[in-house]
Design an enzyme around this catalytic site. Sequence first.
Site, PDB file in Angstrom:
ATOM      1  N   THR A 205       0.882  -1.170   0.000  1.00 54.03           N
ATOM      2  CA  THR A 205       0.000   0.000   0.000  1.00 54.03           C
ATOM      3  C   THR A 205       0.911   1.209   0.000  1.00 54.03           C
ATOM      4  O   THR A 205       2.084   1.095   0.318  1.00 54.03           O
ATOM      5  CB  THR A 205      -0.819   0.006   1.323  1.00 54.03           C
ATOM      6  OG1 THR A 205      -1.668  -1.118   1.341  1.00 54.03           O
ATOM      7  CG2 THR A 205      -1.652   1.256   1.519  1.00 54.03           C
ATOM      8  N   ARG A 233     -13.671  -7.960  -0.607  1.00 50.13           N
ATOM      9  CA  ARG A 233     -12.963  -7.671   0.656  1.00 50.13           C
ATOM     10  C   ARG A 233     -12.483  -6.211   0.656  1.00 50.13           C
ATOM     11  O   ARG A 233     -11.923  -5.722  -0.312  1.00 50.13           O
ATOM     12  CB  ARG A 233     -11.770  -8.617   0.804  1.00 50.13           C
ATOM     13  CG  ARG A 233     -10.917  -8.369   2.065  1.00 50.13           C
ATOM     14  CD  ARG A 233      -9.713  -7.517   1.785  1.00 50.13           C
ATOM     15  NE  ARG A 233      -8.803  -7.433   2.938  1.00 50.13           N
ATOM     16  CZ  ARG A 233      -7.764  -6.605   2.996  1.00 50.13           C
ATOM     17  NH1 ARG A 233      -7.492  -5.804   1.999  1.00 50.13           N
ATOM     18  NH2 ARG A 233      -6.984  -6.583   4.061  1.00 50.13           N
ATOM     19  N   GLY A 235     -10.121  -3.540   2.866  1.00 47.67           N
ATOM     20  CA  GLY A 235      -9.106  -3.498   3.920  1.00 47.67           C
ATOM     21  C   GLY A 235      -9.234  -2.263   4.781  1.00 47.67           C
ATOM     22  O   GLY A 235     -10.300  -1.636   4.861  1.00 47.67           O
ATOM     23  N   ASP A 236      -8.139  -1.899   5.421  1.00 49.30           N
ATOM     24  CA  ASP A 236      -8.151  -0.731   6.305  1.00 49.30           C
ATOM     25  C   ASP A 236      -7.991   0.586   5.552  1.00 49.30           C
ATOM     26  O   ASP A 236      -8.431   1.636   6.029  1.00 49.30           O
ATOM     27  CB  ASP A 236      -7.031  -0.845   7.344  1.00 49.30           C
ATOM     28  CG  ASP A 236      -5.655  -1.010   6.699  1.00 49.30           C
ATOM     29  OD1 ASP A 236      -5.573  -1.555   5.572  1.00 49.30           O
ATOM     30  OD2 ASP A 236      -4.649  -0.607   7.309  1.00 49.30           O
ATOM     31  N   THR A 256       0.263   0.762   6.670  1.00 51.04           N
ATOM     32  CA  THR A 256       0.330  -0.282   5.647  1.00 51.04           C
ATOM     33  C   THR A 256       0.488  -1.613   6.387  1.00 51.04           C
ATOM     34  O   THR A 256       0.880  -1.635   7.548  1.00 51.04           O
ATOM     35  CB  THR A 256       1.519  -0.078   4.684  1.00 51.04           C
ATOM     36  OG1 THR A 256       2.741  -0.117   5.438  1.00 51.04           O
ATOM     37  CG2 THR A 256       1.431   1.230   3.929  1.00 51.04           C
ATOM     38  N   GLY A 257       0.221  -2.700   5.682  1.00 48.27           N
ATOM     39  CA  GLY A 257       0.327  -4.014   6.328  1.00 48.27           C
ATOM     40  C   GLY A 257      -1.051  -4.627   6.505  1.00 48.27           C
ATOM     41  O   GLY A 257      -2.028  -4.179   5.890  1.00 48.27           O
ATOM     42  N   GLY A 259      -4.424  -5.213   6.988  1.00 48.15           N
ATOM     43  CA  GLY A 259      -5.521  -4.295   7.262  1.00 48.15           C
ATOM     44  C   GLY A 259      -6.475  -4.783   8.324  1.00 48.15           C
ATOM     45  O   GLY A 259      -7.002  -4.000   9.125  1.00 48.15           O
TER      46      GLY A 259
END
Length: 352
Positions: A205, A233, A235-236, A256-257, A259
């Site tokens: 991200t 889906r 994510g964050d 990032t990472g 989520g």
Amino acid sequence: MPVSRREFLEKSAAVAAAGFVPRLPEAFDLTSHPIGIGSGPLVLPSRARPCVVSSSNGIRGVKVAFDRIVAGEDPLDAVIAGVNIQELDPDDQSVGLGGLPNEEGVVQLDASCMHGPTRRAGSVAAIEDIATPSLVAKAVMDYTDHIMLVGAGAKKFAKAMGFKEQNLLTDKTRQDWLRWKARLNANDAWLDHDDDVKIKFTTGTINMNAVTATGDLASVTTTSGMAWKVPGRIGDSPIIGAGQYCDNLVGAAGSTGRGEANIKTCASFLIVEFMRGGLAPQAACLKALERVVAMTETRLMGPNGRPKFDLEFYAVAKDGTFGGATLYSGGKFAVCDERGARLEEAAFLLRR
Ligand code: ASP
């Protein structure tokens, strides 16, 4: 401890007397909107050091964004110009054009942004066929009464706003997807190929946050999300308060990472709140990571009691101090200030 409206107004008057007047729209009535109240001291510098901080893939973008804010451009326009570089780069497989697709081979993108001076936010999730979701998120913010649009509705809106539809699946990402699909199950109808190409199960991200010399803040996060995800889906990254958050009185933060781990802790919001309480950006990021670990479900803990995923946070405070922290050691983040663009070592919670 909560601050009463009277205490807040007295504090604001003292800060104004010291030379800093928060920028508020003319019609804003502080008596009916006690913004900026937190459990600790407000961070209201008289002058900020301009600075842009991002995930490490933003090393080109932080320079572009920094040059723009120094030239007087709006901080949100500046960071969006910074992340557009990755969104339009077919070789960055974590975002925009060339981003890794979902399990059906469809690229679905998420993005969100916040504009500190006007306290506005915009977001799109699971949008298809538009390479720059960060700009669509800003268009949602600028042109609608809403904050978040998803899926087909988001794409329809983007097209109405003049964004160009294009196939985001590059040859390389299509081939990676086919290899992943072929190797999913040795007994299905897809033949395994005997090549040594490593198939990535990846996250990735770009988040970017900026503060100008007048202390105005902005943040943006954009992504293709988790590779091979279940269609739909989210994510964050498009979640305000998780993927990024910005409060013009305090600072901005993003992530990032994994989520799913971030959504449960609303960590970008949490980091800004920790900074409001007096923590420096790096310490605030580390404290949010502690919360992430505390909130991790058992199935995601390794035998050593440590999470099986990584998560990275980036933050900038209103005075231009900045920091980055990762769950596991070895991470870096990008920064650009008067010393130029560079990668810095991130602080970490756990040694790899
Ligand atoms: N946070 C993104 C997501 O979960 C992915 C990533 O940053 O690697 O969608």
